[in-house]
Design a protein around this motif. Structure first.
Motif, mmCIF file in Angstrom:
data_model
loop_
_atom_site.group_PDB
_atom_site.id
_atom_site.type_symbol
_atom_site.label_atom_id
_atom_site.label_comp_id
_atom_site.label_asym_id
_atom_site.label_seq_id
_atom_site.Cartn_x
_atom_site.Cartn_y
_atom_site.Cartn_z
ATOM 1 N N ASP A 199 47.016 15.516 76.652
ATOM 2 C CA ASP A 199 48.078 15.174 77.624
ATOM 3 C C ASP A 199 49.366 15.990 77.573
ATOM 4 O O ASP A 199 49.761 16.353 78.629
ATOM 5 C CB ASP A 199 48.800 13.663 77.026
ATOM 6 C CG ASP A 199 47.472 12.740 76.925
ATOM 7 O OD1 ASP A 199 47.580 12.048 78.134
ATOM 8 O OD2 ASP A 199 46.818 12.493 76.002
ATOM 9 N N TYR A 200 49.608 16.609 76.447
ATOM 10 C CA TYR A 200 50.726 17.720 76.435
ATOM 11 C C TYR A 200 50.471 18.859 77.177
ATOM 12 O O TYR A 200 51.296 19.242 77.974
ATOM 13 C CB TYR A 200 50.891 17.958 74.813
ATOM 14 C CG TYR A 200 51.897 19.219 74.594
ATOM 15 C CD1 TYR A 200 53.091 19.078 74.954
ATOM 16 C CD2 TYR A 200 51.456 20.335 74.453
ATOM 17 C CE1 TYR A 200 54.356 20.276 74.848
ATOM 18 C CE2 TYR A 200 52.139 21.529 74.137
ATOM 19 C CZ TYR A 200 53.728 21.372 74.505
ATOM 20 O OH TYR A 200 54.468 22.446 74.453
ATOM 21 N N VAL A 206 53.043 8.514 76.497
ATOM 22 C CA VAL A 206 52.782 9.080 77.654
ATOM 23 C C VAL A 206 50.870 9.015 77.797
ATOM 24 O O VAL A 206 50.245 9.272 76.766
ATOM 25 C CB VAL A 206 53.005 10.431 77.942
ATOM 26 C CG1 VAL A 206 54.784 10.607 77.661
ATOM 27 C CG2 VAL A 206 52.420 11.602 76.957
ATOM 28 N N ASP A 207 50.609 8.978 78.811
ATOM 29 C CA ASP A 207 49.165 9.382 79.191
ATOM 30 C C ASP A 207 48.898 9.675 80.529
ATOM 31 O O ASP A 207 49.727 9.402 81.626
ATOM 32 C CB ASP A 207 48.170 8.058 78.941
ATOM 33 C CG ASP A 207 46.751 8.404 79.164
ATOM 34 O OD1 ASP A 207 46.181 8.736 78.442
ATOM 35 O OD2 ASP A 207 46.253 7.631 79.971
ATOM 36 N N VAL A 208 48.149 10.736 80.894
ATOM 37 C CA VAL A 208 47.587 11.148 82.044
ATOM 38 C C VAL A 208 46.227 11.019 82.435
ATOM 39 O O VAL A 208 45.322 10.935 81.391
ATOM 40 C CB VAL A 208 47.943 12.792 82.163
ATOM 41 C CG1 VAL A 208 49.464 12.684 81.623
ATOM 42 C CG2 VAL A 208 47.017 13.318 81.434
ATOM 43 N N GLU A 209 45.908 10.697 83.519
ATOM 44 C CA GLU A 209 44.490 10.814 84.189
ATOM 45 C C GLU A 209 44.297 11.853 85.166
ATOM 46 O O GLU A 209 45.279 12.135 85.877
ATOM 47 C CB GLU A 209 44.414 9.564 84.777
ATOM 48 C CG GLU A 209 44.455 8.162 83.986
ATOM 49 C CD GLU A 209 43.590 8.053 82.652
ATOM 50 O OE1 GLU A 209 42.388 8.644 82.810
ATOM 51 O OE2 GLU A 209 43.725 7.380 81.762
ATOM 52 N N GLY A 210 43.116 12.627 85.012
ATOM 53 C CA GLY A 210 43.017 13.418 85.971
ATOM 54 C C GLY A 210 41.869 13.330 87.038
ATOM 55 O O GLY A 210 41.218 12.299 87.019
ATOM 56 N N ASN A 211 41.493 14.404 87.788
ATOM 57 C CA ASN A 211 40.655 14.259 88.724
ATOM 58 C C ASN A 211 39.115 14.816 88.547
ATOM 59 O O ASN A 211 38.253 14.730 89.242
ATOM 60 C CB ASN A 211 41.324 15.065 90.224
ATOM 61 C CG ASN A 211 41.028 16.705 89.948
ATOM 62 O OD1 ASN A 211 41.185 17.064 88.648
ATOM 63 N ND2 ASN A 211 40.993 17.263 91.054
ATOM 64 N N ASP A 231 46.750 2.634 79.140
ATOM 65 C CA ASP A 231 46.504 3.326 78.012
ATOM 66 C C ASP A 231 47.779 3.752 77.026
ATOM 67 O O ASP A 231 47.908 3.613 75.894
ATOM 68 C CB ASP A 231 45.706 4.836 78.052
ATOM 69 C CG ASP A 231 44.308 4.333 78.519
ATOM 70 O OD1 ASP A 231 44.193 3.059 78.400
ATOM 71 O OD2 ASP A 231 43.662 5.111 78.708
ATOM 72 N N THR A 232 48.781 3.753 77.925
ATOM 73 C CA THR A 232 50.364 3.783 77.100
ATOM 74 C C THR A 232 50.724 2.817 76.326
ATOM 75 O O THR A 232 51.131 2.809 75.130
ATOM 76 C CB THR A 232 51.377 4.407 78.070
ATOM 77 O OG1 THR A 232 51.652 3.558 79.071
ATOM 78 C CG2 THR A 232 51.064 5.664 78.634
ATOM 79 N N TYR A 233 50.398 1.605 76.853
ATOM 80 C CA TYR A 233 50.739 0.286 76.303
ATOM 81 C C TYR A 233 49.789 0.086 75.110
ATOM 82 O O TYR A 233 50.490 -0.080 74.010
ATOM 83 C CB TYR A 233 50.853 -0.919 77.197
ATOM 84 C CG TYR A 233 51.244 -2.281 76.663
ATOM 85 C CD1 TYR A 233 52.512 -2.629 77.004
ATOM 86 C CD2 TYR A 233 50.504 -3.014 75.833
ATOM 87 C CE1 TYR A 233 53.015 -3.579 76.545
ATOM 88 C CE2 TYR A 233 50.951 -4.130 75.485
ATOM 89 C CZ TYR A 233 52.257 -4.573 75.684
ATOM 90 O OH TYR A 233 52.869 -5.819 75.195
#
Length: 200
Positions: A98-99, A12-17, A157-159
């Protein structure tokens, strides 16, 4: 190690504002199946944040307020993301970030465990000067020709993280050894310290 025997796992990966705490603008989750990232069943969501994307954040991931203007708000897709994540293991680079971001947005979600490729890299490659995702890509030279989007987008980034995970996993004989090296203390899936049998 035979990765086909692993439990269900999503990179998993997250991007924020760019705000503190961050609002999510992108979430990606890439299943590992039979030891390979399965892009055909990956999940990816763009989100219109309640607060504007900062110029600094936009300059990193390229997700501008204009680009996200027609994307759904978090409340519209939270159920989909929660269902997709389920109770699988997750893996991320510097996984605390991310968690915690996902947990803040999905309070009732709890993965089976959390693998951190940053922690795993420090255990696997002990003498590198840097352990950023870019530094590890440079060190391991994974094949990223099939990676979607570009660096700093969650799908890319997940890949890249999945490829790093598979490369480093080859240094370990069993899933339990991988878990011992990769799960940060205090996060789900961390091995419990052995109890001293003399204490009672």
């Amino acid at each position: 190690m035979n990765a086909a025997t692993w439990p269900a796992l999503l990179v998993v990966d997250v991007e924020g504002n760019g705000t503190t705490p961050p609002d999510l603008v992108e979430v990606a989750a890439l299943p590992i199946r039979d030891g390979q990232p399965d892009t055909s069943t990956a999940g990816a969501w763009l989100i219109r944040p309640p607060r504007p994307v900062t110029s600094r954040a936009a300059s990193i991931h390229g997700l501008t307020n204009g680009l996200l203007a027609q994307s759904p708000a978090w409340g519209e897709i939270a159920g989909q993301v929660h269902e997709f994540l389920g109770e699988a293991w997750i893996c991320a680079h510097n996984a605390h970030v991310d968690y915690r971001a996902l947990k803040a947005h999905l309070p009732t979600w709890e993965p089976a465990g959390v693998l951190d490729t940053l922690r795993l890299a420090k255990a696997t490659y002990k003498d590198l000067p840097h352990y950023s995702l870019d530094a590890l890509i440079e060190h391991t030279r994974p094949d990223l020709t099939a990676a979607p989007a570009q660096r700093h987008r969650a799908t890319y980034d997940t890949y890249a993280t999945a490829q790093l995970l598979m490369t480093m996993a080859s240094h370990y004989d069993t899933w339990d050894q991988l878990v011992a090296a990769a799960v940060p203390p205090g996060l789900p899936g961390a091995p419990e310290p052995e109890k001293d049998p003399t204490l009672w």
